[in-house]
Design an enzyme around this catalytic site. Structure first.
Site, PDB file in Angstrom:
ATOM      1  N   GLU A 277       0.824  -1.213   0.000  1.00 34.62           N
ATOM      2  CA  GLU A 277       0.000   0.000   0.000  1.00 34.62           C
ATOM      3  C   GLU A 277       0.856   1.259   0.000  1.00 34.62           C
ATOM      4  O   GLU A 277       0.407   2.310  -0.442  1.00 34.62           O
ATOM      5  CB  GLU A 277      -0.919   0.022   1.222  1.00 34.62           C
ATOM      6  CG  GLU A 277      -2.254  -0.608   0.963  1.00 34.62           C
ATOM      7  CD  GLU A 277      -3.265  -0.429   2.094  1.00 34.62           C
ATOM      8  OE1 GLU A 277      -2.946   0.198   3.134  1.00 34.62           O
ATOM      9  OE2 GLU A 277      -4.376  -0.940   1.954  1.00 34.62           O
TER      10      GLU A 277
ATOM     11  N   LYS B  95     -13.974  -0.212  -4.035  1.00 37.87           N
ATOM     12  CA  LYS B  95     -15.102   0.168  -3.168  1.00 37.87           C
ATOM     13  C   LYS B  95     -16.153   0.932  -3.976  1.00 37.87           C
ATOM     14  O   LYS B  95     -17.347   0.685  -3.831  1.00 37.87           O
ATOM     15  CB  LYS B  95     -14.613   1.066  -2.025  1.00 37.87           C
ATOM     16  CG  LYS B  95     -13.684   0.373  -1.048  1.00 37.87           C
ATOM     17  CD  LYS B  95     -13.342   1.305   0.094  1.00 37.87           C
ATOM     18  CE  LYS B  95     -12.203   0.789   0.923  1.00 37.87           C
ATOM     19  NZ  LYS B  95     -11.678   1.750   1.859  1.00 37.87           N
TER      20      LYS B  95
ATOM     21  N   HIS C 124       8.717 -26.486  -2.008  1.00 40.49           N
ATOM     22  CA  HIS C 124       8.088 -27.618  -2.702  1.00 40.49           C
ATOM     23  C   HIS C 124       6.890 -27.174  -3.534  1.00 40.49           C
ATOM     24  O   HIS C 124       6.107 -27.993  -3.989  1.00 40.49           O
ATOM     25  CB  HIS C 124       7.687 -28.690  -1.679  1.00 40.49           C
ATOM     26  CG  HIS C 124       8.892 -29.260  -0.985  1.00 40.49           C
ATOM     27  ND1 HIS C 124       9.442 -30.468  -1.312  1.00 40.49           N
ATOM     28  CD2 HIS C 124       9.683 -28.734  -0.016  1.00 40.49           C
ATOM     29  CE1 HIS C 124      10.511 -30.687  -0.559  1.00 40.49           C
ATOM     30  NE2 HIS C 124      10.686 -29.640   0.238  1.00 40.49           N
TER      31      HIS C 124
HETATM   32  O1  PA5 Z   1      -3.418   1.084   5.892  1.00 39.89           O
HETATM   33  C1  PA5 Z   1      -4.564   1.451   5.677  1.00 39.89           C
HETATM   34  O2  PA5 Z   1      -4.884   2.644   5.803  1.00 39.89           O
HETATM   35  C2  PA5 Z   1      -5.677   0.493   5.307  1.00 39.89           C
HETATM   36  O3  PA5 Z   1      -5.209  -0.786   5.098  1.00 39.89           O
HETATM   37  C3  PA5 Z   1      -6.690   0.428   6.425  1.00 39.89           C
HETATM   38  O4  PA5 Z   1      -6.068   0.020   7.596  1.00 39.89           O
HETATM   39  C4  PA5 Z   1      -7.840  -0.502   6.090  1.00 39.89           C
HETATM   40  O5  PA5 Z   1      -8.393  -0.172   4.862  1.00 39.89           O
HETATM   41  C5  PA5 Z   1      -8.902  -0.425   7.157  1.00 39.89           C
HETATM   42  O6  PA5 Z   1      -9.360   0.877   7.319  1.00 39.89           O
HETATM   43  P1  PA5 Z   1     -10.152   1.345   8.570  1.00 39.89           P
HETATM   44  O7  PA5 Z   1      -9.304   1.189   9.767  1.00 39.89           O
HETATM   45  O8  PA5 Z   1     -10.508   2.778   8.313  1.00 39.89           O
HETATM   46  O9  PA5 Z   1     -11.395   0.481   8.669  1.00 39.89           O
END
Ligand code: PA5
Length: 433
Positions: A289, A424, A310
Site C-alpha cells: 500500500e 469500493k 516444494h
Molecule cells: O493502511 C490502511 O490505511 C488500510 O489498510 C486500512 O487500515 C484498512 O483499509 C482499514 O481501514 P479502517 O481502519 O478505516 O477500517
C-alpha cells in the site's frame, strides 16, 4: 543496542561495490525528508515517535481493559481489516505459534479475527463457536466506515446483545477508532462502549504500536512493554544515524531501490518459521500500500520455506529473473528437539541423529541461499536472535522506517492509498448504496 542485523553479502554479486557512495545524495534526501518531516504525506508521520509517545496512562488503561476482557472471555473477536488487524495478528501468531488453539491456555482468551473478509461461511462458523464460548469484541476501524468490519460488527453486536443482554454486551465491546469522526465513533458514543483513539497522524498500516495492535496483543497475554522497548531501541538507532554504513534501514532501502531499477520487481519476504506467516502478511500490506502507486513499486510477496520450496521453489530457482529475496532468519528456537537414533534406519536418517531440528532448518536456509544466488536471485537477510516481543518490536519499526525511505526514493507518497478506493466505488455502485 539493537539486536536485529541486516546482511547483504549474498547480494553483493548483483550490486556495485560502491552502491552506497553512488546513492549517497538520493538516500540523504529521502532520510532528511523523513526525519525532518518535510516529505510527501508528512501529516502521517505520527508512527515515527510512537514507541516513545505512548503515555504510561494510556498503556495502563490498555492493560486494564485487556484484563477485564480476558476475565470475561474465553474468546475475544478482533474485528478489523488491513492495518486494523494485520499488526496484531502478526505479533500474536508469531509469539503463540500455529497450535495455540489446542494448547489449553486457560489463562488468556483465544484471539480470533473477523471483518477481514466478506465470507458468509466464515462468519457463520465463527458464530457457531461463539454460541458455545464466553466472548468479547474489539472492533477497530480508523475511518469507522469500512464495509467488511461494519458487516461483521453488525452481526456480532446483535449476537452479543442477544446472548448477554444489552447492558452486559456494553461491558464486552470495545471500539478503537478516530477521535471524533466516523460511524463507529458515533455508535460507540451512543452505546457507551469503552473506546481508544487512533491518532490522526498515524495511518492504518503504521498503527500496530497504537491501541489498534497493543490492545489485542495485551489481551492475548503478551508483553506490550517489551514490544515497545524493541521498537524504541530501533527508533533510537535509525533516527540518529544518518550515515548509510551505520544505518541498516538506509542500507536496505538503497539496495531494494537499486535492485528494483535493475529488473528485480518482486521482493519475496521469506521465513523458515511458519509462525511468521502473518508477520509477512503485515509486511505485504505495509509495502504494497505504501510503494505501489503511480505505476511504480516493488511487488511484495511472501513465502514460508522450506514449505514453499516444494511449490514455488522451482519458479524461484529457474523462472523469470524478476525476484530478490529477503529472509528473516531466526538464530534460536525456543525449544529443543533432536532427531532420534533408529536401530533399523529404514528412512536413512541416522546420519542426522542427535542433530537439532532448528540447526537442520538453518542448514536448509544456507543451502537454499546458495542455490538461489546461483540461480540469479539476490539474497538479503535480516537476523534476529529469537522470536520475542523485543525482536518483533525492532522489526516492526525497522520495516516501517525502510518502507517510508523506499517511498521517498521512488518519489511517491508512502502514506496514502488512493488505489484502494477503486474497488469500493464499484462495489457500492453494484450494491446500490
Ligand atoms: O493502511 C490502511 O490505511 C488500510 O489498510 C486500512 O487500515 C484498512 O483499509 C482499514 O481501514 P479502517 O481502519 O478505516 O477500517
Amino acid at each position: 543496542m539493537i539486536q536485529l542485523q541486516f546482511h547483504s553479502d549474498s547480494a553483493s554479486r548483483f550490486i556495485p561495490a560502491d552502491l552506497f557512495e553512488q546513492s549517497e545524495k538520493q538516500i540523504q534526501t529521502a532520510y532528511q525528508q523523513l526525519v525532518r518531516q518535510t516529505g510527501a504525506g508528512n501529516d502521517f508521520l505520527g508512527w515515527l515517535d510512537l514507541p516513545e509517545a505512548q503515555s504510561a496512562d494510556e498503556l495502563s488503561r490498555i492493560c486494564q481493559v485487556a484484563d477485564r476482557l480476558a476475565r470475561l472471555s474465553e474468546v475475544v473477536v478482533v474485528i478489523g481489516i488491513g492495518g486494523s488487524y494485520l499488526g496484531a495478528r502478526a505479533v500474536i501468531e508469531a509469539l503463540q505459534g500455529p497450535f495455540h488453539p489446542f494448547m489449553n491456555d486457560t489463562r488468556h482468551p483465544q484471539v480470533l479475527f473477523a471483518g477481514n473478509n466478506i465470507s458468509e461461511d466464515y462468519l457463520f462458523d465463527l458464530q457457531q463457536i461463539l454460541n458455545k464460548k464466553d466472548y468479547s469484541i474489539v472492533v477497530i476501524s480508523k475511518s469507522g466506515t469500512t464495509t467488511e468490519p461494519a458487516i461483521a460488527f453488525r452481526i456480532f453486536k446483535e449476537h452479543c446483545e442477544k446472548k448477554y443482554g444489552k447492558a452486559e454486551a456494553r461491558e464486552r465491546i470495545v471500539a478503537i477508532t478516530d477521535r471524533s469522526r466516523g460511524a463507529l465513533k458515533q455508535l460507540a458514543d451512543q452505546e457507551g462502549y469503552d473506546t481508544f483513539v487512533i491518532p490522526d497522524n498515524v495511518g492504518g498500516r503504521y498503527s500496530v504500536l497504537t491501541p489498534v495492535g497493543l490492545l489485542p496483543i495485551a489481551i492475548a497475554g503478551l508483553d506490550i512493554h517489551r514490544l515497545l522497548d524493541g521498537a524504541r531501541q530501533m527508533r533510537a538507532c535509525l533516527t540518529t544515524k544518518d550515515d548509510t554504513t551505520e544505518n541498516p534501514a538506509m542500507q536496505y532501502a538503497v539496495i531494494r531501490n537499486f535492485l528494483y531499477h535493475n529488473g528485480k520487481k518482486v521482493e519475496l519476504m521469506v521465513s523458515y518459521d511458519p509462525s511468521l506467516f502473518y508477520f509477512i502478511e503485515w509486511y505485504k500490506q505495509l509495502f504494497g500500500e505504501s510503494e505501489g502507486k503511480e505505476n511504480r513499486g516493488i511487488f511484495p510477496a511472501g513465502c514460508i520455506f522450506s514449505t514453499d520450496l516444494h511449490s514455488l521453489g522451482q519458479y524461484v530457482q529457474e523462472g523469470e529473473r524478476i525476484l530478490f529475496e529477503t529472509v528473516i532468519s531466526v538464530n534460536q528456537s525456543h525449544h529443543t528437539l533432536a532427531i532420534p537414533y533408529d536401530e533399523q534406519n529404514t528412512d536413512g536418517l541416522n546420519y542426522l541423529q542427535k542433530r537439532k531440528i532448528h540447526d537442520i532448518n538453518l542448514i536448509a536456509e544456507e543451502g537454499t541461499r546458495m542455490a538461489h544466488v546461483d540461480g540469479g536471485v539476490p539474497n538479503l537477510r535480516i537476523t534476529i536472535p529469537e522470536i520475542s516481543e523485543n525482536s518483533l518490536g525492532e522489526m516492526i519499526y525497522f520495516f516501517e522506517f525502510t518502507c517510508a525511505l523506499g517511498g521517498y526514493l521512488l518519489n511517491i507518497n508512502p502514506f496514502d492509498q488512493p488505489g484502494v478506493e477503486a474497488y469500493k466505488r464499484n462495489m457500492f455502485k453494484l450494491l446500490g448504496k
